[in-house]
Motif scaffolding. Structure first.
Motif, PDB file in Angstrom:
ATOM      1  N   GLU A   6      16.554 -73.129  78.908  1.00 41.22           N
ATOM      2  CA  GLU A   6      16.180 -73.604  80.188  1.00 41.22           C
ATOM      3  C   GLU A   6      15.871 -75.162  80.271  1.00 41.22           C
ATOM      4  OE1 GLU A   6      11.594 -72.787  80.997  1.00 41.22           O
ATOM      5  OE2 GLU A   6      12.984 -71.044  81.111  1.00 41.22           O
ATOM      6  N   ASP A   7      15.859 -76.119  81.440  1.00 42.74           N
ATOM      7  CA  ASP A   7      15.663 -77.339  81.478  1.00 42.74           C
ATOM      8  C   ASP A   7      14.133 -77.418  81.543  1.00 42.74           C
ATOM      9  OD1 ASP A   7      18.020 -77.845  81.520  1.00 42.74           O
ATOM     10  OD2 ASP A   7      18.358 -78.078  83.443  1.00 42.74           O
ATOM     11  N   ALA A   8      13.547 -78.423  80.703  1.00 43.11           N
ATOM     12  CA  ALA A   8      12.042 -78.709  80.282  1.00 43.11           C
ATOM     13  C   ALA A   8      11.872 -79.726  81.964  1.00 43.11           C
ATOM     14  CB  ALA A   8      11.648 -79.443  79.453  1.00 43.11           C
ATOM     15  N   LYS A   9      10.573 -79.947  82.042  1.00 43.69           N
ATOM     16  CA  LYS A   9      10.237 -80.597  83.249  1.00 43.69           C
ATOM     17  C   LYS A   9      10.952 -82.089  83.263  1.00 43.69           C
ATOM     18  CE  LYS A   9       7.356 -77.608  85.024  1.00 43.69           C
ATOM     19  NZ  LYS A   9       7.509 -77.108  86.547  1.00 43.69           N
ATOM     20  N   ASN A  10      11.177 -82.524  82.012  1.00 46.91           N
ATOM     21  CA  ASN A  10      11.750 -83.971  81.929  1.00 46.91           C
ATOM     22  C   ASN A  10      13.046 -83.771  81.973  1.00 46.91           C
ATOM     23  OD1 ASN A  10      12.079 -83.050  79.407  1.00 46.91           O
ATOM     24  ND2 ASN A  10      11.746 -84.904  78.516  1.00 46.91           N
ATOM     25  N   GLY A  11      13.738 -82.854  82.171  1.00 44.74           N
ATOM     26  CA  GLY A  11      15.440 -82.535  82.092  1.00 44.74           C
ATOM     27  C   GLY A  11      16.007 -82.237  80.773  1.00 44.74           C
ATOM     28  N   GLU A  12      15.284 -82.342  79.570  1.00 44.66           N
ATOM     29  CA  GLU A  12      15.557 -81.972  78.289  1.00 44.66           C
ATOM     30  C   GLU A  12      15.905 -80.564  78.109  1.00 44.66           C
ATOM     31  OE1 GLU A  12      13.968 -86.049  76.124  1.00 44.66           O
ATOM     32  OE2 GLU A  12      12.760 -84.081  75.925  1.00 44.66           O
ATOM     33  N   LEU A  13      16.597 -80.172  77.170  1.00 40.92           N
ATOM     34  CA  LEU A  13      16.937 -78.610  76.904  1.00 40.92           C
ATOM     35  C   LEU A  13      15.637 -78.091  76.310  1.00 40.92           C
ATOM     36  CD1 LEU A  13      18.948 -76.317  77.636  1.00 40.92           C
ATOM     37  CD2 LEU A  13      19.902 -76.956  75.278  1.00 40.92           C
ATOM     38  N   THR A  14      15.184 -76.752  76.571  1.00 45.36           N
ATOM     39  CA  THR A  14      13.995 -76.274  75.951  1.00 45.36           C
ATOM     40  C   THR A  14      14.390 -74.753  75.776  1.00 45.36           C
ATOM     41  OG1 THR A  14      11.622 -75.890  75.570  1.00 45.36           O
ATOM     42  CG2 THR A  14      12.610 -75.695  77.893  1.00 45.36           C
ATOM     43  N   CYS A  15      13.785 -73.732  74.952  1.00 44.88           N
ATOM     44  CA  CYS A  15      13.925 -72.599  75.015  1.00 44.88           C
ATOM     45  C   CYS A  15      12.736 -71.823  74.681  1.00 44.88           C
ATOM     46  CB  CYS A  15      14.997 -72.511  73.778  1.00 44.88           C
ATOM     47  SG  CYS A  15      14.300 -72.930  72.126  1.00 44.88           S
ATOM     48  N   LYS A  16      12.950 -70.296  74.680  1.00 51.12           N
ATOM     49  CA  LYS A  16      11.810 -69.531  74.675  1.00 51.12           C
ATOM     50  C   LYS A  16      12.259 -68.229  74.291  1.00 51.12           C
ATOM     51  CE  LYS A  16      11.583 -68.345  79.684  1.00 51.12           C
ATOM     52  NZ  LYS A  16      10.726 -68.051  80.785  1.00 51.12           N
ATOM     53  N   PHE A  17      11.320 -67.480  73.743  1.00 54.42           N
ATOM     54  CA  PHE A  17      11.674 -65.875  73.066  1.00 54.42           C
ATOM     55  C   PHE A  17      10.485 -65.330  73.383  1.00 54.42           C
ATOM     56  CE2 PHE A  17      11.365 -62.566  69.847  1.00 54.42           C
ATOM     57  CZ  PHE A  17      12.576 -61.972  70.178  1.00 54.42           C
ATOM     58  N   ASN A  18      10.828 -64.054  74.375  1.00 55.88           N
ATOM     59  CA  ASN A  18       9.772 -63.249  74.580  1.00 55.88           C
ATOM     60  C   ASN A  18       8.647 -63.818  75.630  1.00 55.88           C
ATOM     61  OD1 ASN A  18      10.964 -61.066  73.933  1.00 55.88           O
ATOM     62  ND2 ASN A  18       9.707 -60.681  72.011  1.00 55.88           N
ATOM     63  N   ASN A  19       9.228 -64.799  76.257  1.00 52.41           N
ATOM     64  CA  ASN A  19       8.289 -65.844  77.145  1.00 52.41           C
ATOM     65  C   ASN A  19       7.374 -66.709  76.237  1.00 52.41           C
ATOM     66  OD1 ASN A  19       9.182 -65.074  79.661  1.00 52.41           O
ATOM     67  ND2 ASN A  19       7.770 -63.258  79.501  1.00 52.41           N
ATOM     68  N   TYR A  21       7.149 -70.236  74.311  1.00 50.64           N
ATOM     69  CA  TYR A  21       8.341 -71.251  74.126  1.00 50.64           C
ATOM     70  C   TYR A  21       8.412 -71.823  72.550  1.00 50.64           C
ATOM     71  CZ  TYR A  21       8.772 -71.935  79.161  1.00 50.64           C
ATOM     72  OH  TYR A  21       9.412 -71.832  80.514  1.00 50.64           O
ATOM     73  N   LEU A  22       9.525 -72.365  72.492  1.00 57.62           N
ATOM     74  CA  LEU A  22       9.808 -72.558  70.927  1.00 57.62           C
ATOM     75  C   LEU A  22       9.831 -74.149  71.003  1.00 57.62           C
ATOM     76  CD1 LEU A  22      12.828 -70.187  70.040  1.00 57.62           C
ATOM     77  CD2 LEU A  22      10.679 -70.441  68.828  1.00 57.62           C
ATOM     78  N   HIS A  23       9.979 -74.812  72.220  1.00 55.88           N
ATOM     79  CA  HIS A  23       9.770 -76.333  72.277  1.00 55.88           C
ATOM     80  C   HIS A  23       8.991 -76.396  73.616  1.00 55.88           C
ATOM     81  CE1 HIS A  23      12.530 -77.681  69.226  1.00 55.88           C
ATOM     82  NE2 HIS A  23      13.283 -77.003  69.746  1.00 55.88           N
ATOM     83  N   SER A  24       8.217 -77.690  73.702  1.00 57.84           N
ATOM     84  CA  SER A  24       7.676 -78.007  74.952  1.00 57.84           C
ATOM     85  C   SER A  24       8.247 -77.653  76.238  1.00 57.84           C
ATOM     86  CB  SER A  24       7.064 -79.392  74.984  1.00 57.84           C
ATOM     87  OG  SER A  24       6.592 -79.908  76.166  1.00 57.84           O
ATOM     88  N   LYS A  25       7.716 -77.151  77.298  1.00 61.36           N
ATOM     89  CA  LYS A  25       8.256 -76.802  78.502  1.00 61.36           C
ATOM     90  C   LYS A  25       8.300 -78.026  79.484  1.00 61.36           C
ATOM     91  CE  LYS A  25       4.556 -74.411  80.808  1.00 61.36           C
ATOM     92  NZ  LYS A  25       4.248 -73.182  81.313  1.00 61.36           N
ATOM     93  N   TYR A  26       7.554 -79.174  78.866  1.00 60.96           N
ATOM     94  CA  TYR A  26       7.418 -80.468  79.739  1.00 60.96           C
ATOM     95  C   TYR A  26       8.203 -81.592  79.026  1.00 60.96           C
ATOM     96  CZ  TYR A  26       3.484 -77.809  81.769  1.00 60.96           C
ATOM     97  OH  TYR A  26       2.659 -76.734  82.246  1.00 60.96           O
ATOM     98  N   ASN A  27       8.120 -81.956  77.960  1.00 56.79           N
ATOM     99  CA  ASN A  27       8.521 -82.971  77.254  1.00 56.79           C
ATOM    100  C   ASN A  27       8.908 -82.813  75.614  1.00 56.79           C
ATOM    101  OD1 ASN A  27       9.465 -85.335  76.071  1.00 56.79           O
ATOM    102  ND2 ASN A  27       8.373 -86.676  77.563  1.00 56.79           N
ATOM    103  N   PRO A  28      10.147 -82.028  75.333  1.00 51.44           N
ATOM    104  CA  PRO A  28      10.237 -81.831  73.759  1.00 51.44           C
ATOM    105  C   PRO A  28      10.280 -82.817  72.913  1.00 51.44           C
ATOM    106  CG  PRO A  28      11.896 -80.222  75.549  1.00 51.44           C
ATOM    107  CD  PRO A  28      11.131 -81.557  76.341  1.00 51.44           C
ATOM    108  N   GLU A  29      10.888 -83.982  73.285  1.00 53.49           N
ATOM    109  CA  GLU A  29      11.083 -85.147  72.556  1.00 53.49           C
ATOM    110  C   GLU A  29       9.679 -85.813  72.312  1.00 53.49           C
ATOM    111  OE1 GLU A  29      13.595 -88.423  73.244  1.00 53.49           O
ATOM    112  OE2 GLU A  29      15.537 -87.369  72.237  1.00 53.49           O
TER     113      GLU A  29
END
Length: 485
Positions: A6-19, A21-29
């Motif tokens: 899914e898209d993070a808050k800043n528009g970058e791609l993020t992802c999750k498993f069983n709810n 998150y494997l990267h930040s849902k706000y700013n992965p970079e």
């Protein structure tokens, strides 16, 4: 694997498993940048290994921080394959049929592994704890092996270096095979299963080019089996106990410079020059301008023998005494020179039965050798191990196990071997020792002979104590080299 993107808050791609998150849902970079900034090292690692970096945001920042390092990834799953191009190489442990620890060791080698920076993406470690645990277990095994090899090399490299200098000082007669032998080859080791095969080897020896490993020399001489070539690779003193019998018939000896051989034998025996493609002995042997046959470095001399046999014949290779497993009683076919040395030391407390029982359970090295054979991509239906079912306690990968009767059927189809005379292939020797001395001015030889110290120095570049230790060791070794050359 149900990973949601899914898209993070800043528009970058993020992802999750069983709810989770494997990267930040706000700013992965930004999260990846902080990860990179928290890496604190006093040295520049040659390789960096990332454990499941998922969408791989960290790679860009780690490359900026360590532009000279190569970066690798170990993946749990293939859902993130699109970002694999960011790495120098990506490992998928599930793709391999052998333990992943062996894959890591074979790919990197001991020096790179022991100096590597290994990082895990903490989010992946938390979400996939079992996969993370298994990977670290394999990494630990590979590091333990790498450290053990470095310690062993640090001990033996000095011996190999001195052996090499003696080689070039005393070797007097060498020969080289310019073409392949038009016959099948027998490789004779000294495992207990050799005993039953001896009469059949003797009966058919005129159809075989016979390579005998050093521990089986005494057996073949006693049973009047003609040795075309003896092979020894052991750098330690005890190898010389087996080789002393060669002097009786001036049996040709295949020997790399690193192997131990008495000076008197080096002067008398015809030597088939073997060269490993690495190490200082490689530089020295090329500087000597001797013709050589390339050899593969192995923990077991039988591995080197089989790879050599493949180079000198296109026909079948028959292996005898290649048990690579503990058997009841003696672990070698008799007579055996080491056994002859041990017998006088027996007494009522430390008797033969006690000694033999201990040897039955001392099989760790045999397991390592067995594993090496299992990983080799040998050609189909070319290499055969002659071993009766009663002695078969393992299977050596693509090497075919056959019994003596099957061997007889195969050997009956073979033609007679023309007499082998090393004089036809003798080299004129004139070693320019000044060229060998010149090689010792290259600083790389120090790293080769003191690998553990230099790996430690790479990780602790400001250590004055370590630098002084290396300087002292190098100075002492140079003094020995000057005396030999």
């Amino acid at each position: 694997m149900n990973i949601e993107f899914e898209d993070a808050k800043n528009g970058e791609l993020t992802c999750k498993f069983n709810n989770l998150y494997l990267h930040s849902k706000y700013n992965p970079e930004q999260e990846a940048l902080r990860f990179s900034q928290n890496i604190s090292l006093s040295y520049v690692p040659e390789i960096i290994i990332l454990i499941e970096p998922c969408l791989s945001y960290t790679v860009k920042f780690i490359r900026q921080k360590f532009p000279e390092s190569k970066i690798y990834a170990i993946r749990f799953f293939k859902e993130f394959k699109k970002s694999d191009t960011n790495f120098d190489f990506v490992f998928y442990p599930s793709d391999y049929s052998i333990p992943f620890s062996e894959i890591l060791y074979d790919y990197f080698g001991e020096e790179k592994l022991c100096s590597a920076l290994i990082l895990q993406w903490e989010n992946a470690a938390k979400v996939f704890p079992e996969e993370n645990k298994n990977i670290w277990k394999e990494i630990k095994l590979s590091l333990e092996k790498a450290k053990t090899v470095l310690i062993t090399r640090q001990f033996f490299e000095k011996k190999w270096f001195i052996n090499s200098l003696n080689y070039f000082k005393y070797v007097n007669k060498t020969f080289f095979l310019p073409q392949k032998i038009n016959s099948s080859v027998a490789v004779i080791a000294s495992g207990p299963s050799l005993q039953n095969a001896l009469p059949f080897i003797k009966e058919n020896q005129n159809k075989l080019f016979i390579i005998v490993l050093s521990s089986a020399i005494s057996v073949c001489i006693k049973n009047k089996i003609k040795i075309d070539l003896c092979l020894s690779t052991d750098g330690g003193y005890w190898a010389g106990q087996h080789l002393k019998l060669l002097e009786q018939d001036l049996i040709p000896l295949a020997l790399p410079p690193e192997a131990f051989c008495k000076k008197s034998l080096l002067e008398k025996l015809p030597v088939f020059v073997l060269n490993y493609p690495d190490g200082i002995s490689n530089s020295l042997i090329k500087a000597s301008q001797l013709k050589f046959s390339s050899a593969e470095r192995n923990g077991t001399v039988s591995g080197t023998a089989i790879t050599l046999a493949q180079k000198i014949t296109d026909k079948k290779i028959f292996c005898f005494g290649l048990d690579l497993s503990s058997q009841k009683g003696f672990q070698h076919t008799l007579p055996n020179e080491i056994e002859n040395n041990n017998q006088p030391l027996e007494n009522r407390i430390q008797n033969r039965m006690t000694r033999l029982t201990k040897s039955e359970f001392n099989s760790d090295s045999l397991k390592i050798y067995e594993q090496w054979f299992k990983t080799q991509n040998f050609p189909e239906n070319k290499i055969f191990r002659i071993i009766e079912k009663s002695h078969r306690k393992n299977q050596l990968g693509k090497i075919n196990d056959i019994d003596i009767q099957e061997f007889i059927k195969l050997i009956n189809k073979e033609d007679l071997l023309n007499n082998f005379n090393y004089e036809e292939f003798r080299q004129n020797i004139k070693i320019d020792k000044s060229k060998i001395k010149e090689q010792l001015k290259n600083e790389e030889w120090k790293k080769q002979i003191f690998p553990l110290d230099f790996v430690s120095l790479q990780r602790n570049p400001d250590s004055i104590e370590l630098k002084q230790k290396i300087e002292k060791e190098v100075r002492e070794l140079k003094e020995k080299a000057d005396l030999l050359l």
